[in-house]
Design an enzyme around this catalytic site. Structure first.
Site, PDB file in Angstrom:
ATOM      1  N   SER A 130       0.834  -1.191   0.000  1.00  0.00           N
ATOM      2  CA  SER A 130       0.000   0.000   0.000  1.00  0.00           C
ATOM      3  C   SER A 130       0.876   1.251   0.000  1.00  0.00           C
ATOM      4  O   SER A 130       1.699   1.432  -0.889  1.00  0.00           O
ATOM      5  CB  SER A 130      -0.956  -0.041   1.193  1.00  0.00           C
ATOM      6  OG  SER A 130      -1.949   0.953   1.087  1.00  0.00           O
TER       7      SER A 130
ATOM      8  N   ASP B 146      -9.048  -3.040  -6.695  1.00  0.00           N
ATOM      9  CA  ASP B 146      -8.438  -2.727  -5.407  1.00  0.00           C
ATOM     10  C   ASP B 146      -9.491  -2.148  -4.463  1.00  0.00           C
ATOM     11  O   ASP B 146     -10.060  -1.087  -4.710  1.00  0.00           O
ATOM     12  CB  ASP B 146      -7.292  -1.735  -5.600  1.00  0.00           C
ATOM     13  CG  ASP B 146      -6.513  -1.517  -4.324  1.00  0.00           C
ATOM     14  OD1 ASP B 146      -7.064  -0.890  -3.400  1.00  0.00           O
ATOM     15  OD2 ASP B 146      -5.351  -1.978  -4.245  1.00  0.00           O
TER      16      ASP B 146
ATOM     17  N   HIS C 203      -7.057  -5.631  -1.159  1.00  0.00           N
ATOM     18  CA  HIS C 203      -6.015  -4.617  -1.047  1.00  0.00           C
ATOM     19  C   HIS C 203      -4.926  -5.180  -0.156  1.00  0.00           C
ATOM     20  O   HIS C 203      -5.125  -5.372   1.034  1.00  0.00           O
ATOM     21  CB  HIS C 203      -6.550  -3.314  -0.457  1.00  0.00           C
ATOM     22  CG  HIS C 203      -5.513  -2.235  -0.344  1.00  0.00           C
ATOM     23  ND1 HIS C 203      -4.995  -1.594  -1.450  1.00  0.00           N
ATOM     24  CD2 HIS C 203      -4.877  -1.703   0.726  1.00  0.00           C
ATOM     25  CE1 HIS C 203      -4.098  -0.704  -1.070  1.00  0.00           C
ATOM     26  NE2 HIS C 203      -4.007  -0.755   0.247  1.00  0.00           N
TER      27      HIS C 203
END
Length: 406
Positions: free
Chosen positions: A183, A280, A343
């Site tokens: 991330s 995502d 994610h």
């Protein structure tokens, strides 16, 4: 009496052997349970260099030494956690681990690419393994020396200080090395990829991995200005130096747009692997849908999605695939791009070694083959029968009924 000595000795020896075996078994069981539970290292020496968390506390990381033929190999994983771009928002992080090492866990459970389990992580299990804690909210890129508000923005200094410390602990002798991140940490890994490689000029292989770090601009989709404004605010507030971004990008567009990976990945010289999904969950929820509760209801129960939500998701999936396809056409970047709502992948074993398969390989297998040059892996999942994300039962409660979306 003498005749009984051997029998007594034999009996006692058997007792001792049984005791040793029992103790060894207990120790082994303890190690098996805890060998991935790694203690924190608080880098107090970094404070004098101005490398501090948002609240001014020292940065931190979790580290365990390599062994066997992995003793000179290193994998570093940068933690993610979004960004903050204002005093008010950053202040909310001063009392948790995203803004202060005072609130970080004393230990961290290592798994996936940092796992010492050879079955789960066959190519990297015995490497030196480092998890760099995230407490700057700038993807390890900020360097705003102004702190009148009491909020420090020193992400770049944190990265540099931790690298210096690890080099002194043996990373300077690395034969193989990986800089990875998830991330916001993945965005940091992309930013620092070439610089990390330059720290290890004598290594045989230095490569980078981005897990869910390709935050797309998607200029033709709703919210493009909002997405651009987010990164512009982060760059300005955190003081991300323009000269730390690729000049080949900043010479073509506004420097804040050079925080979108699609605009600078082509300038990265170090070998790179991207682990992404066409859907995502974080980007859809935070960057595309404006109503968080409606988004949550939609993704948990697809039959509740409105036609406009479904269309946004379809358009988003197309945009992500096109963006990644353009990257794959212009650079030698490995990639594993699936179609599940997700994610992040490398922080749970289900995402690393079992849940996803493309071209008959899991993420762990694809990354291992790519790193060692056994096979160059570049797969983007296009599934025309499922225009939305697939039903990945291990990872989401969502259901998919094609008849609902005909």
């Amino acid at each position: 009496m003498a005749k009984n000595i051997p029998a007594m000795f034999d009996h006692r020896l058997k007792l001792i052997i049984c005791l040793v075996i029992s103790m060894s078994t207990n120790i082994s069981a303890h190690l098996t349970a805890d060998y991935n539970n790694i203690s924190i290292t608080i880098l107090g020496s970094a404070v004098a260099k101005g490398a501090v968390c948002l609240d001014g506390s020292p940065p931190a990381y979790y580290y365990v030494k390599g062994f066997g033929d992995g003793v000179n190999n290193w994998v570093l994983d940068l933690e993610g956690g979004g960004w903050c771009a204002s005093d008010d928002f950053c202040a909310t992080r001063l009392k948790n681990n995203l803004g202060s090492s005072k609130y970080m866990n004393g230990t961290h459970e290592f798994g996936q690419i940092k796992s010492q389990n050879q079955t789960e992580n066959p190519d990297f299990y015995n490497w030196n393994r480092v998890y760099v804690a995230y407490c700057d909210s700038s993807s390890f890129m900020g360097d705003n020396i102004q702190s009148e508000t009491g909020i420090n923005r020193r992400g770049a200094r944190i990265f540099n200080a931790i690298m210096e410390d690890l080099l002194a602990k043996g990373m300077a002798n690395a034969e193989n090395a990986i800089l990875a991140g998830g991330s916001a940490g993945a965005l940091g890994a992309l930013f620092h990829c070439d610089g990390f490689s330059e720290l290890l000029p004598n290594a045989k292989r230095v490569k980078c991995i981005s897990d869910s770090g390709v935050f797309v601009h998607a200029v033709h989709l709703p919210g493009a200005d909002r997405r651009a404004n987010l990164f512009a605010k982060v760059a300005a507030y955190q003081g991300i130096p323009v000269d730390s971004l690729p000049s080949s990008c900043t010479s073509r567009m506004n420097s804040s747009l050079c925080l979108f990976p699609e605009n600078f990945i082509g300038d990265i010289k170090t070998p790179l692997f991207l682990i992404e999904t066409a859907f995502d969950q974080y980007q859809l929820g935070s960057h595309y849908f404006s109503n968080g509760s409606a988004w949550k209801n939609c993704t948990e129960h697809l039959e509740l999605c409105t036609p406009s939500q479904l269309q946004v998701m379809k358009d988003y999936g197309i945009a992500v695939r096109q963006t990644l396809q353009e990257i794959s056409d212009t650079t030698s970047v490995g990639m594993f791009v699936h179609s599940c709502l997700r994610h992040g992948h490398t922080y749970e074993s289900s995402g690393w070694d079992s849940s996803y398969v493309l071209a008959n390989k899991t993420i762990a297998q694809a990354v291992g083959d790519w790193f060692y040059g056994r096979d160059f892996f570049q797969e983007i999942d296009y599934d025309n029968e499922l225009p939305l994300f697939k039903n990945c039962t291990k990872l989401t409660a969502s259901t998919y009924d094609p008849s609902l979306y005909a």
